[in-house]
Design a protein around this motif. Sequence first.
Motif, PDB file in Angstrom:
ATOM      1  N   UNK A  95     -33.187  31.506 -53.787  1.00  0.00           N
ATOM      2  CA  UNK A  95     -34.382  31.048 -53.697  1.00  0.00           C
ATOM      3  C   UNK A  95     -34.616  29.740 -53.879  1.00  0.00           C
ATOM      4  N   UNK A  96     -33.475  28.956 -54.065  1.00  0.00           N
ATOM      5  CA  UNK A  96     -33.680  27.456 -54.152  1.00  0.00           C
ATOM      6  C   UNK A  96     -33.919  26.758 -52.789  1.00  0.00           C
ATOM      7  N   UNK A  97     -34.592  25.559 -52.702  1.00  0.00           N
ATOM      8  CA  UNK A  97     -34.684  24.941 -51.662  1.00  0.00           C
ATOM      9  C   UNK A  97     -33.253  24.210 -51.469  1.00  0.00           C
ATOM     10  N   UNK A  98     -32.876  23.827 -50.481  1.00  0.00           N
ATOM     11  CA  UNK A  98     -31.472  23.332 -50.168  1.00  0.00           C
ATOM     12  C   UNK A  98     -31.428  21.942 -50.774  1.00  0.00           C
ATOM     13  N   UNK A  99     -32.384  21.136 -51.133  1.00  0.00           N
ATOM     14  CA  UNK A  99     -32.187  19.722 -51.718  1.00  0.00           C
ATOM     15  C   UNK A  99     -31.964  20.077 -53.276  1.00  0.00           C
ATOM     16  N   UNK A 100     -32.531  21.126 -53.540  1.00  0.00           N
ATOM     17  CA  UNK A 100     -32.562  21.278 -55.115  1.00  0.00           C
ATOM     18  C   UNK A 100     -31.047  21.530 -55.672  1.00  0.00           C
ATOM     19  N   UNK A 101     -30.171  22.177 -54.731  1.00  0.00           N
ATOM     20  CA  UNK A 101     -29.011  22.907 -55.129  1.00  0.00           C
ATOM     21  C   UNK A 101     -28.063  21.910 -55.812  1.00  0.00           C
ATOM     22  N   UNK A 102     -27.948  20.569 -55.180  1.00  0.00           N
ATOM     23  CA  UNK A 102     -27.180  19.741 -55.870  1.00  0.00           C
ATOM     24  C   UNK A 102     -27.951  18.811 -56.933  1.00  0.00           C
ATOM     25  N   UNK A 103     -29.246  18.744 -56.771  1.00  0.00           N
ATOM     26  CA  UNK A 103     -29.999  18.246 -57.756  1.00  0.00           C
ATOM     27  C   UNK A 103     -30.082  18.588 -59.258  1.00  0.00           C
ATOM     28  N   UNK A 104     -29.863  20.006 -59.227  1.00  0.00           N
ATOM     29  CA  UNK A 104     -30.012  20.718 -60.598  1.00  0.00           C
ATOM     30  C   UNK A 104     -28.649  19.987 -61.333  1.00  0.00           C
ATOM     31  N   UNK A 105     -27.549  19.781 -60.767  1.00  0.00           N
ATOM     32  CA  UNK A 105     -26.418  19.019 -61.485  1.00  0.00           C
ATOM     33  C   UNK A 105     -27.007  17.779 -61.904  1.00  0.00           C
ATOM     34  N   UNK A 106     -27.708  16.995 -61.226  1.00  0.00           N
ATOM     35  CA  UNK A 106     -28.191  15.766 -61.837  1.00  0.00           C
ATOM     36  C   UNK A 106     -29.154  16.100 -62.864  1.00  0.00           C
ATOM     37  N   UNK A 241     -41.342  16.196 -49.260  1.00  0.00           N
ATOM     38  CA  UNK A 241     -41.970  16.218 -48.005  1.00  0.00           C
ATOM     39  C   UNK A 241     -43.217  17.167 -47.725  1.00  0.00           C
ATOM     40  N   UNK A 242     -44.094  17.004 -46.551  1.00  0.00           N
ATOM     41  CA  UNK A 242     -45.144  17.620 -46.169  1.00  0.00           C
ATOM     42  C   UNK A 242     -45.010  19.210 -45.813  1.00  0.00           C
ATOM     43  N   UNK A 243     -43.729  19.362 -45.336  1.00  0.00           N
ATOM     44  CA  UNK A 243     -43.401  20.721 -45.279  1.00  0.00           C
ATOM     45  C   UNK A 243     -42.901  21.445 -46.417  1.00  0.00           C
ATOM     46  N   UNK A 244     -43.260  22.791 -46.614  1.00  0.00           N
ATOM     47  CA  UNK A 244     -42.877  23.459 -47.848  1.00  0.00           C
ATOM     48  C   UNK A 244     -41.131  23.421 -47.957  1.00  0.00           C
ATOM     49  N   UNK A 245     -40.632  23.203 -49.129  1.00  0.00           N
ATOM     50  CA  UNK A 245     -39.369  23.130 -49.366  1.00  0.00           C
ATOM     51  C   UNK A 245     -38.535  22.181 -48.842  1.00  0.00           C
ATOM     52  N   UNK A 246     -39.192  20.763 -48.360  1.00  0.00           N
ATOM     53  CA  UNK A 246     -38.663  19.669 -47.967  1.00  0.00           C
ATOM     54  C   UNK A 246     -38.781  18.482 -48.993  1.00  0.00           C
TER      55      UNK A 246
END
Length: 282
Positions: A95-106, A241-246
């Motif tokens: 259920x995570x946005x794609x950009x969040x997946x790696x950012x959680x580690x950061x 971003x302006x689009x949800x999840x981006x």
Amino acid sequence: MARERSGRTVAHLVLATRLKTLREAAGMTRGEAADALGAHTATVRRIELAETSLDEGQVHTLLKAYGAGFAEIEEVLGQLARANLPGWWHPWRSVMDSWQLDLMSVESATSIIRVWEPALVPALLRTPAYARAVDDVRRPDLSPEARDQRTDLLMERQRRLRDRKTRLWALMSAAALNTTVGDAEVMNDQRLALRAAAERSDVALQIHPLNGPLHVMTGMPTVTLYRVDVPEIPDHAVREGTLPGTADVSNSLHTVTAYHMLLDHACVIAPHPDKSKEALTP
């Protein structure tokens, strides 16, 4: 802006940097390391930038080529095994946005998070009901169950950051206090939560008033800056971003510094955190 590469975690980046340091200390070029590995020079480059998964066999071969002793080899391979374990956020990955997946580690290695939120309460200060009400409007593409899971993830993020004593410096517009999210009860509970957060030593909350002067971030989407306390890892900037999840994610020094300067200017113009507490007083 450059996006984070899938699968790259802080632990992998630290190990990749260590391999590069050991190669350079051994006086070997990437080409020589590639010869020892029986691979192309580009492979070594990708390993050292953590652009590819770190294979135990390849890492072992490189460490031996660099003259690492048994104890160091065992230590590095142990770190690699731990790095390859799923992150704590793994149960929520669907259920995570794609950009969040790696950012959680950061985020998990961050010492300071700075955020500008133009219209809503910053995510890391939201109550469960407020967060769910936001997703109900912004993410109708997700099932109710998925939205519940996203709320659970946000609460877990908040808890872990508190436990780590990560500092949060948030600048938000008073528009959030005048926009009804959910219902009156949700908004009242959110105000109480903001007031409690503003009293915490690890939170600095500034609320720019509706009649306040124009500042450099007026009209800009949500921006979050991560100051990472791991020497090998650069700071990160996220502009949603302006689009949800981006979102655009960057660890470019130029980009991160530019956003830091913009936030600094906006925070100077905004009321002091003590004044912001008054804005939350009934």
